[in-house]
Design an enzyme around this catalytic site. Structure first.
Site, short mmCIF file in Angstrom:
data_model
loop_
_atom_site.label_atom_id
_atom_site.label_comp_id
_atom_site.label_asym_id
_atom_site.label_seq_id
_atom_site.Cartn_x
_atom_site.Cartn_y
_atom_site.Cartn_z
N THR A 199 0.82 -1.21 0.00
CA THR A 199 0.00 0.00 0.00
C THR A 199 0.85 1.26 0.00
OG1 THR A 199 -1.68 1.27 1.20
CG2 THR A 199 -0.24 -0.13 2.52
N ARG A 200 0.32 2.30 -0.64
CA ARG A 200 0.93 3.62 -0.54
C ARG A 200 -0.14 4.63 -0.13
NH1 ARG A 200 -0.10 3.53 -6.36
NH2 ARG A 200 -1.06 5.49 -6.94
N HIS A 204 -8.64 2.46 4.32
CA HIS A 204 -10.02 2.70 4.71
C HIS A 204 -10.72 1.34 4.81
CE1 HIS A 204 -9.47 6.99 4.41
NE2 HIS A 204 -8.97 6.86 3.19
N HIS A 207 -10.12 -1.49 2.03
CA HIS A 207 -8.89 -2.28 2.04
C HIS A 207 -8.78 -3.14 3.29
CE1 HIS A 207 -7.26 0.53 -1.21
NE2 HIS A 207 -7.43 -0.66 -1.73
N GLY A 292 -5.22 -5.77 -5.99
CA GLY A 292 -6.54 -5.15 -6.08
C GLY A 292 -6.76 -4.54 -7.44
N ARG A 293 -7.75 -3.68 -7.51
CA ARG A 293 -7.99 -3.00 -8.79
C ARG A 293 -6.93 -1.91 -8.96
NH1 ARG A 293 -11.71 1.39 -8.15
NH2 ARG A 293 -12.94 0.72 -9.92
N HIS A 295 -3.75 -1.85 -9.36
CA HIS A 295 -2.56 -1.96 -8.51
C HIS A 295 -1.41 -1.14 -9.10
CE1 HIS A 295 -0.01 -4.31 -5.59
NE2 HIS A 295 0.92 -3.77 -6.37
N ALA A 296 -0.79 -0.31 -8.27
CA ALA A 296 0.36 0.52 -8.68
C ALA A 296 0.05 1.42 -9.88
CB ALA A 296 1.59 -0.34 -8.96
#
Ligand SMILES: [Zn+2]
Length: 391
Positions: A199-200, A204, A207, A292-293, A295-296
């Site tokens: 995560t960056r 909430h 997640h 996840g959706r 990502h990065a």
């Protein structure tokens, strides 16, 4: 504690490039008489990752053959999956200055003590256009990853590293576990299977839900926030860390979840970075990795689920770490719980969803988002951090 069989590092050996106690002085003395290169913060993060084995099996900055192999095939020259080249950039002048030097000292700033010695095997010119397209999927200079690559030198210095000391940090001291240390921590806790969460952002409810869904099927959860360079408008790492601490204090079982930081810089390479992130977490000892959706991702450069689909381009078992794909999740008033489009049959009107822009606006105005969206403890930390910020 050693009864537990852990996942093998990528390539089979956990790399450690730190000179042993008996060698450090010799390497330091050697480095004193070498030409020096000042390494940018982004590549310093890679140096740290290399040193501690987060990028196993790499033992230094990559050469031209591997560079092209990774760009062309998503594999190293030896056939092992790898998604993003790990290179040390220098400008034309420095490349010239190095001339035929056999080794160079790497420092964090002009005049600083060398942190490592790089034993040079080659200096090569990067293919900026190919690198942009094959890593970031675009040549647009506005893309933050492309921008960083363009700002870096056009030549790359490759070779093996002997590391004298890790780059100094004065933050997150208790959270800077190396792959060897996370592996030991997992073994101490008796976790055979561990899911890693990159995560960056602040976490909430959405997640939190995804992490806990994943935790239902494995022994432990590693929340692994990236704390290397990010783009300027991301929430600062120290604020994010306070959010994670509050969340862990209130809502996560201590014997099932832990936080440690991931020293990497953010590339915003979407799908390619998802693979890179997964391989790194395998080195940290994770058996599973959440994708996840987007990502990065950044902007609209990548399709929502591209970072999940790209894993299908590897043979089953080839990466060695299992990815867990998630859709976006939300609180549904009709389900009376967290859900996703996979589990909730209701329409948008029953779902508590807020845009990132709306959330930032509320926080800036000192207003907590609904408790179905964000834990109040997290909201309060973000509100406090945002006070006084410009809209
Ligand atoms: Zn529902």
């Amino acid at each position: 504690m050693s009864e537990i069989t852990q996942i093998q590092p990528h390539g089979g050996t956990l790399v450690n490039l730190l000179a042993g106690d008996d060698e450090t002085d010799a390497v330091r003395t050697e480095a004193a008489n070498m030409p020096k290169i000042v390494v940018s913060p982004r590549e310093l993060a890679d140096l740290e990752m290399l040193a501690v084995g987060a990028l196993s099996p790499l033992t230094g900055f990559q050469g031209e053959a591997d560079y092209h192999s990774v760009l062309d095939t998503m594999h190293l020259g030896n056939g092992l999956p790898w998604a993003i080249p790990v290179t040390l950039s220098v400008d034309d002048e420095t490349a010239h200055r190095l001339g035929g030097a056999e080794a160079v000292g790497l420092t964090a700033a002009d005049g600083a003590e060398p942190l490592a010695v790089l034993r040079i095997t080659e200096v090569f010119k990067r293919d900026r256009s190919k690198e942009a397209v094959n890593v970031y999927g675009t040549e647009e200079p506005e893309h933050p990853g492309v921008a960083a690559m363009l700002a870096a030198g056009e030549f790359c210095v490759a070779g093996e590293l002997s590391v004298i000391a890790l780059p100094p940090h004065n933050d997150f001291q208790g959270y800077r576990l190396t792959p060897a240390q996370t592996r030991a921590a997992f073994a101490d806790r008796g976790w055979r299977t561990v899911v890693g969460f990159q995560t960056r952002n602040p976490i909430h409810r959405a997640h939190e839900y995804i992490q806990k869904c994943a935790l239902e099927i494995v022994d432990g959860l590693l929340v692994h926030p990236l704390v290397g360079a990010t783009k300027g408008d991301d929430v600062p790492a120290d604020v994010r860390m306070r959010c994670y601490e509050a969340l862990f204090e209130g809502y996560y079982p201590k014997d099932r979840a832990m936080v440690s930081v991931f020293p990497a810089a953010m590339r915003y390479a979407g799908p390619k970075e998802a693979i890179w992130h997964a391989i790194c977490r395998k080195n940290y000892g994770c058996t599973h990795f959440i994708v996840g959706r987007d990502h990065a991702g950044v902007g609209s450069y990548y399709g929502t689920y591209d970072a999940q689909k790209i894993f299908e381009r590897f043979e089953p078992g080839e990466l060695g770490i299992e990815t867990l794909n998630f859709e976006h999740s939300f609180w549904c008033n009709a389900c009376e719980g967290m859900a996703s489009p996979k589990t909730c049959p209701h329409g948008e009107e029953t779902r508590v969803s807020l845009s990132g822009t709306k959330v930032r606006e509320m926080l800036r105005d000192g207003e907590r988002p609904p408790i179905e969206f964000s834990r109040p403890e997290v909201a309060d930390i973000l509100i406090e951090a945002m006070q006084g910020q410009e809209a």
